[in-house]
Design a protein around this motif. Structure first.
Motif, mmCIF file in Angstrom:
data_model
loop_
_atom_site.group_PDB
_atom_site.id
_atom_site.type_symbol
_atom_site.label_atom_id
_atom_site.label_comp_id
_atom_site.label_asym_id
_atom_site.label_seq_id
_atom_site.Cartn_x
_atom_site.Cartn_y
_atom_site.Cartn_z
ATOM 1 N N ASN A 1 0.803 -1.217 0.000
ATOM 2 C CA ASN A 1 0.000 0.000 0.000
ATOM 3 C C ASN A 1 0.835 1.266 0.000
ATOM 4 O OD1 ASN A 1 -2.466 -1.012 -0.319
ATOM 5 N ND2 ASN A 1 -2.969 -1.146 1.835
ATOM 6 N N TYR A 2 1.989 1.221 0.641
ATOM 7 C CA TYR A 2 2.839 2.405 0.623
ATOM 8 C C TYR A 2 3.875 2.306 -0.484
ATOM 9 C CZ TYR A 2 0.823 4.090 4.967
ATOM 10 O OH TYR A 2 -0.032 4.578 5.915
ATOM 11 N N GLN A 3 3.810 1.255 -1.297
ATOM 12 C CA GLN A 3 4.791 0.998 -2.362
ATOM 13 C C GLN A 3 6.196 1.238 -1.838
ATOM 14 O OE1 GLN A 3 3.055 3.142 -5.884
ATOM 15 N NE2 GLN A 3 3.008 1.003 -6.512
ATOM 16 N N ASN A 4 6.465 0.622 -0.709
ATOM 17 C CA ASN A 4 7.706 0.896 -0.007
ATOM 18 C C ASN A 4 8.637 -0.300 -0.153
ATOM 19 O OD1 ASN A 4 9.625 1.138 2.124
ATOM 20 N ND2 ASN A 4 8.326 2.748 2.958
ATOM 21 N N ASN A 5 9.686 -0.112 -0.936
ATOM 22 C CA ASN A 5 10.560 -1.249 -1.242
ATOM 23 C C ASN A 5 11.339 -1.742 -0.040
ATOM 24 O OD1 ASN A 5 10.447 -2.135 -4.085
ATOM 25 N ND2 ASN A 5 10.625 0.063 -4.408
#
Lengths: 329, 660
Positions: A59-63
C-alpha cells in the motif's frame, strides 16, 4: 467437543502411521525418516505478521518494507532447518525400566548421545501418560535421563511411544518424533497396610524390624529400589556421587515366616495382592527369611533383595493374561 | 495439547529491553520528544522490577499510565498525522507492555509488535543508514525471540545473538531473491503519508533576493540520468516555471492555462532522453531540460502553455520520470496579440528611471532589438558585479539595482533585463529553474542542488520565436561554464544553512572523490532499491529474457534451494556419526534378515514376544532365540550388563544369524 474428539482421533491415526513407519528398536538415530515438522501457533501468528507487513509494503509501495518482509520470510524458512536440526542426529537408546508400585511413576532410563559438533537445546521428552522432561544437551556428548510414566495398575507398564519434540530456536515450528522403545517396567501391587502377620509366624515376628539391624554383618551394596527402607541407603556412597545404593546385611538366624494367600480371606484378589505386597516390603526391611504361598506356587523363605524382587514380581504378575506374563518365563 | 504457562529467563527479560530500545532508536528522527522520555521511564521501571527493588505494578498504576499516554497522543497528533500517531501508539503500547513481561506469551506479543514497529520506520525515512539501523533492530528482536525459547533457568546473554545471526544471515540471500522477483502490485487501497515541514526550493514568485537565498542551502533538488551523453555545461538549463507577470516589485506566474496547448516547437537537434529523480517539493512543478519535447511518460504530468511541466498533485515524495528534450529548437514562432500584450506589460509608474534609461538606449540602438540587447548585455558586462549578497532593494528595486548599487544575483539581472526589454516593447519573460549541476562519474548522473537555482530570460524575436538569453552569462560567465560552487566557495553567504556541510571540505582531491563516491552509492540506492519497481521489469528481462511464470519460479527456486541446501549442510553436514553399539548393530542385521525371510517383527511387539513367535516357526532355533531374548531382557533391566554378558549376547545373535 466433537472437534476435539475428531482431532484427537486424527492425532492417534497419524501417530499410528508414524510408528508403523519406524518399528521398535533399542537404539534410534533421528533422521528425516522419523522427524515431522509443522508450524506452531506462534508460527502462524508470525505468518500473520508477515502478511500485515506485506500489505504495508504494497500500500505504501515501499521497497524497504518489502525487503524487511522478505527478510523475515527468509528467516521463517531458514528456521525450519534450525528446528529440524535440533532433533536430527540425536541418538536415543532405551536402557531400562525401573519397577515401582501401582499408582506411582515408573521410571525409564534413556541414554542420549549427540554427535561431537552438534548441540541440542530444549528437547522435550514425554511418554503419553507422564510429565514431560525438558533438556538441553550442550555439555556431555552422552547423558542418561530418567523419564517417568504413570503406572496406574500392577503388571507390566508399557509406556507407549516416546515423544521427543522441540520448538527451539524460535518457537515458529515444532519438530517431533515418536519412538517405540519396547521398554517396560514392572509395577508391583500398591501396598495396602494393615492386618497382622499370618499366624504361622506368630511369636516370632514381633518388632522384627528393629532388633537385628545393628547386629548383622555388612555384606555389600545393592542398587536402591523403591520400597526399600531409607535407613539402608548407603549415604556415604551416595555422597561420593555413585548413586543410590542400599547396604546388604547377612542374617544369622533361621526364623522363617510364611506369607500366605489364604491369610486374608476377607479381601478380594487385588486387595489381597496389595496386602501381601505391603508385607513383603515390610519384611524386606528386616533380615527375617520369609516365603510366599500363592495358589499353585510356593516361594520358599529367603532374605535379600533377590527374594524381595522375586516375590513382588510374582505378586505383580499374578493371574495376568498370558502375553503380560510371558517374560517371566 | 495445552501448553503450561511458561516463565522466561532473566536473560530473556534483558533481551526484551534491548530489542525495544533497538526498535525505538530509528524512530527518534521524527518522534515528539515526550515519547522517548516516557519509554525511558518505563525501561527504568522495568529495571527496578528486574533488580527486585520494585514489584510488578498494580493494575491501577497501569491504568493511570495508559490514560496518560492516551491523553498525550490525543494532544500531540491530529487527523493529518494518522500514520505517526499510529506508530507512536504502538511504541507506547510496547513500553507499557515492558512492565508486565513475565510469561512467554507476553514476551511474544512484545516481540511480534516490535518487528512491525521496526519496519514502519521506512514510512518516515528510507536512507541507507536507516535500513542498516532497521536490520540491526530486526537482528536484536530475533535474538530476543530466541531468548524467550531458551531454558528459563539458563542465563546466557550471548547465545541468542549467535542464534539470531545464524538464522538472519542465511535469510539475506532469500530476501534478495524475493526482492528482485516479487511482482510489485498497485496499492490495494489508498493510504496517506504524513505531510512534513516545508522544503527549501523555488517559489511561485520571484522578488529580488529570493534566489540568492537558495544559495544558502546545499540540499538536493533533483538528479538526472541521461540515456546518452549529457549536454555540455552551457546548455544545462533546467526549466521549472515561467514568470510572465511583473507588478513593479516581483515576478509571478500567470494563472494556469491548462486548456491551451503548449507553444509550438520545432526541434533542430536529436532529442536527448533522460530520467529525472526529483526530491519532494510539496509543490506542483517538475523539471525539464530546455526544451522539453513532450510530457513523455510522466504520470500526472502536464505540459503547460509555456512548456514547463506541472504535476496534477503536489509532489510529496521522491518522483521518477522520463523525458525527452531538444537543446536546439525554435519555440513559439507565432505570438498572438493577447500574448504580445501580456509579455510587454509593465506597470506604468514603476521604476521610472529605468524606463527612461531604456528609452534612451532603445533610441541609441536605432530601435533595433538585436543592437538594443547587445547594448544592455554590454552595459551589464562593463558596469555590474555578480554577488551572492546583494544590498537590499525596496521600492523601485530595478531603479536601485540599475542606477545605484549595480550589484546583484541572477534574479536581479534577469528581472531587470526582462523589464528593460518590455519597456522597449519587446516581448520578454523570466524563466526560473536550475542551471548546471555536478556530474558524478561513479554512477553517471547529474546532481542539482538548491544553490544551483537560477533565473534567466526569454525574448521573443520576430522570425526566431522565444530565444533564451541569460544576462548572468554576460556578467559572470564562470557561473554558467563551471558552477556556483567554484565561484563563491569562500563567500560567507554560500551554504550558510549548512554550516557543517560535507560540501565545504570536499571541493577537491581525495575528499571530493570520497564524497562523489558516497553520493553515487546513495543515488544507486535511491534508483535501484527505493525505486526498484521502476527498474524491475527491464532488469529481469535483461537477466531472464522473456518473463514467464515458469521462469520466474525457476529463478526463485533454484538459487533458494542452493541457499537452503547450504544452510542444511552447515547445520547437519558435520554430523560425525555416532558409533553404534555392536550388539545393536548385530541385532539390527538379524532382524532385517528375518524380515526378508518373511517373519517381520510387528511394531508393537517386544523382542521377547517376537522371539517366542519365531521359535514356533523355527523350532531348530528355539533355544538360542529364547536364550537371546532372556539375555537381552536381563541387560535391559539392568541385572546383567557386564561386558561378558554383552559378549555372550553378541555371540548368540551372530549364531542365530549364521544358522538362518
Amino acid at each position: 467437543m466433537k472437534i476435539g474428539h475428531w482431532t484427537s482421533g486424527l492425532r492417534h491415526r497419524i501417530q499410528a502411521w508414524a510408528l508403523r513407519r519406524s518399528p521398535a528398536s533399542r537404539s534410534v538415530t533421528l533422521t528425516q525418516k522419523r522427524i515431522y515438522i509443522l508450524p506452531t501457533l506462534s508460527g502462524m501468528m508470525f505468518l500473520l505478521l508477515l502478511f500485515l507487513l506485506l500489505l504495508l509494503a504494497i500500500n505504501y509501495q515501499n521497497n524497504l518494507a518489502y525487503a524487511a518482509t522478505f527478510l523475515l520470510g527468509g528467516m521463517f524458512i531458514v528456521s525450519i532447518l534450525h528446528t529440524y536440526s535440533n532433533l536430527a542426529g540425536l541418538r536415543i537408546t532405551a536402557v531400562s525400566g525401573h519397577p515401582c508400585f501401582a499408582g506411582e511413576m515408573a521410571g525409564f532410563t534413556l541414554k542420549l548421545q549427540r554427535p561431537e559438533k552438534r548441540v541440542y537445546e530444549q528437547l522435550d521428552f514425554s511418554w503419553q501418560e507422564g510429565p514431560p522432561l525438558m533438556l538441553d544437551m550442550t555439555g556431555d556428548t552422552q547423558v542418561q535421563i530418567e523419564l517417568a510414566c504413570h503406572a496406574p495398575s500392577r503388571g507390566w507398564c508399557q509406556p507407549g511411544p516416546l515423544r521427543i519434540q522441540t520448538r527451539y530456536p524460535f518457537g515458529l515450528f515444532r519438530a517431533w518424533t515418536w519412538i517405540n522403545t519396547d521398554l517396560r517396567a514392572l509395577v508391583y501391587p500398591r501396598p495396602l497396610p494393615g492386618g497382622d502377620l499370618p499366624p504361622v509366624a506368630s511369636g516370632e515376628g514381633e518388632g522384627l524390624e528393629m532388633r537385628h539391624e545393628g547386629s548383622d554383618d555388612f555384606s555389600g551394596l545393592t542398587r536402591f529400589e523403591p520400597g526399600m527402607s531409607p535407613r539402608r541407603v548407603a549415604w556415604k556412597v551416595f555422597a561420593r556421587g555413585q548413586g543410590m545404593h542400599a547396604s546388604e546385611y547377612v542374617a544369622h538366624h533361621d526364623r522363617k515366616l510364611w506369607l500366605d494367600w489364604d491369610g486374608w480371606p476377607a479381601l478380594n484378589v487385588e486387595q489381597r495382592l496389595s496386602r501381601l505386597s505391603y508385607w513383603v516390603v515390610r519384611l524386606a526391611h528386616t533380615n527375617q527369611p520369609y516365603g510366599l504361598r500363592l495358589p499353585g506356587k510356593v516361594y520358599p523363605p529367603a532374605t535379600g533383595d533377590a527374594q524381595r524382587q522375586r516375590l513382588l514380581q510374582a505378586l505383580a504378575l499374578f493371574r495376568l493374561p498370558e502375553t503380560q506374563v510371558e517374560a517371566e518365563r | 495439547m495445552k501448553q503450561p504457562v511458561q516463565q522466561i529467563s532473566r536473560a530473556a527479560v534483558v533481551w526484551q529491553l534491548v530489542a525495544f530500545v533497538a526498535v525505538v532508536v530509528p524512530h527518534l528522527i521524527w518522534m515528539p520528544f515526550w515519547i522517548p522520555l516516557f519509554c525511558l521511564a518505563m525501561i527504568a521501571c522495568r529495571l527496578m522490577i528486574h533488580s527486585g527493588r520494585w514489584s510488578f505494578p498494580h493494575w491501577s498504576i497501569k491504568l493511570l499510565l495508559m490514560l496518560i499516554t492516551a491523553a498525550g497522543l490525543l494532544l500531540t497528533f491530529d487527523k493529518q498525522s494518522l500514520l505517526s500517531g499510529t506508530v507512536s501508539l504502538l511504541v507506547l503500547g510496547l513500553s507499557l507492555k515492558l512492565l508486565e513481561i513475565y510469561h512467554r506469551r507476553d514476551a511474544l506479543v512484545l516481540i511480534y509488535v516490535a518487528y512491525f514497529v521496526a519496519t514502519t520506520i521506512f514510512l518516515f525515512e528510507q536512507e541507507m543508514w536507516v535500513a542498516l539501523l532497521c536490520f540491526i533492530a530486526i537482528l536484536l528482536v530475533t535474538a530476543a525471540l530466541n531468548s524467550v525459547w531458551q531454558d528459563p533457568q539458563r542465563i546466557d546473554y550471548k547465545r541468542p545473538l549467535v542464534q539470531s545471526c545464524r538464522v538472519l544471515f542465511p535469510a539475506i540471500p532469500l530476501m534478495l531473491l524475493l526482492f528482485l522477483l516479487f511482482p510489485r502490485i498497485e496499492p490495494l487501497w489508498s493510504v496517506q503519508l504524513d505531510r512534513s515541514a516545508a522544503v527549501t526550493g523555488l517559489s511561485d514568485t520571484m522578488a529580488p533576493g529570493d534566489i540568492s537565498q537558495l544559495t544558502r542551502s546545499g540540499a538536493m533538488a533533483f538528479r538526472v540520468v541521461f540515456d546518452g551523453e549529457p549536454p555540455p555545461p552551457a546548455q544545462r538549463y533546467w526549466r521549472a516555471m515561467v514568470y510572465s507577470q511583473f507588478d513593479g516589485r516581483q515576478w509571478s506566474q500567470a494563472s494556469l492555462q491548462s486548456s491551451q496547448s503548449a507553444e509550438s516547437l520545432i526541434t533542430l537537434s536529436e532529442p536527448l532522453e533522460y530520467q529525472i529523480i526529483q526530491e519532494r517539493t510539496g509543490r506542483n512543478w517538475m523539471f525539464a531540460l530546455d526544451m522539453p519535447v513532450s510530457s513523455g511518460q510522466v504520470t500526472d504530468g502536464v505540459l503547460t502553455r509555456t512548456r514547463t511541466l506541472e504535476s496534477k498533485s503536489t509532489i510529496e515524495s521522491r518522483l521518477h520520470y522520463r523525458l525527452q528534450s531538444s537543446t536546439a529548437y525554435q519555440l513559439g514562432a507565432d505570438l498572438s496579440g493577447d500574448e504580445r500584450a501580456r509579455y510587454t506589460r509593465i506597470p506604468a509608474s514603476s521604476n521610472p528611471r529605468t524606463q527612461a534609461l531604456s528609452e534612451q538606449l532603445w533610441q541609441d540602438a536605432g530601435q533595433q532589438p538585436d543592437r538594443y540587447i547587445d547594448a544592455l548585455l554590454g552595459l551589464f558586462n562593463r558596469e555590474f558585479t555578480y554577488t551572492l549578497q546583494p544590498p537590499r532593494m525596496e521600492q523601485h528595486s530595478i531603479d536601485q539595482f540599475m542606477l545605484e548599487h549595480q550589484r546583484g544575483f541572477c534574479e536581479h539581472f534577469a528581472g531587470a533585463f526582462a523589464f528593460m526589454l518590455r519597456a522597449a516593447g519587446i516581448p520578454a519573460r523570466v524563466v526560473g529553474g536550475y542551471q548546471g549541476g555536478e556530474w558524478n562519474p561513479y554512477q553517471g548522473y547529474l546532481l542539482l542542488r538548491q544553490y544551483d537555482a537560477h533565473a534567466w530570460t526569454e525574448v521573443w524575436l520576430e522570425g526566431e520565436g522565444w530565444v533564451r538569453i541569460d544576462p548572468t552569462a554576460a556578467v559572470a560567465p564562470q557561473r554558467i561554464e563551471q558552477s556556483l560552487d567554484s565561484l563563491f566557495a569562500d563567500d560567507p553567504g554560500f551554504l550558510a544553512d549548512n554550516p557543517v556541510s560535507a560540501l565545504r571540505v570536499t571541493r577537491s582531491g581525495v575528499m571530493l572523490q570520497l564524497r562523489l563516491y558516497y553520493e553515487g552509492a546513495n543515488f544507486a540506492w535511491h534508483r535501484w532499491v527505493l525505486h526498484y519497481q521502476g527498474e524491475q521489469e527491464q532488469l529481469l528481462r535483461n537477466w531472464l529474457g522473456e518473463l514467464s511464470p515458469l521462469r520466474m519460479i525457476l529463478a526463485l527456486m533454484l538459487p533458494a534451494s542452493f541457499v537452503l541446501g547450504w544452510v542444511a549442510w552447515m547445520q547437519l553436514g558435520q554430523t560425525a556419526t555416532i558409533r553404534r553399539d555392536p550388539v545393536d548393530r548385530a541385532l539390527h542385521r538379524l532382524l532385517k534378515r528375518l524380515a526378508k525371510k518373511g517373519i517381520p517383527r510387528h511394531p508393537e511387539e517386544s523382542l521377547q514376544a517376537y522371539c517366542a513367535r519365531l521359535a514356533q516357526e523355527r523350532p531348530d532355533l528355539s533355544k538360542p532365540l529364547r536364550q537371546m531374548a532372556l539375555l537381552d531382557e536381563q541387560q535391559r533391566y539392568g541385572q546383567n550388563s557386564s561386558p561378558e554378558h554383552r559378549r555372550e549376547l553378541l555371540e548368540l545373535i551372530r549364531a542365530c544369524h549364521r544358522s538362518l
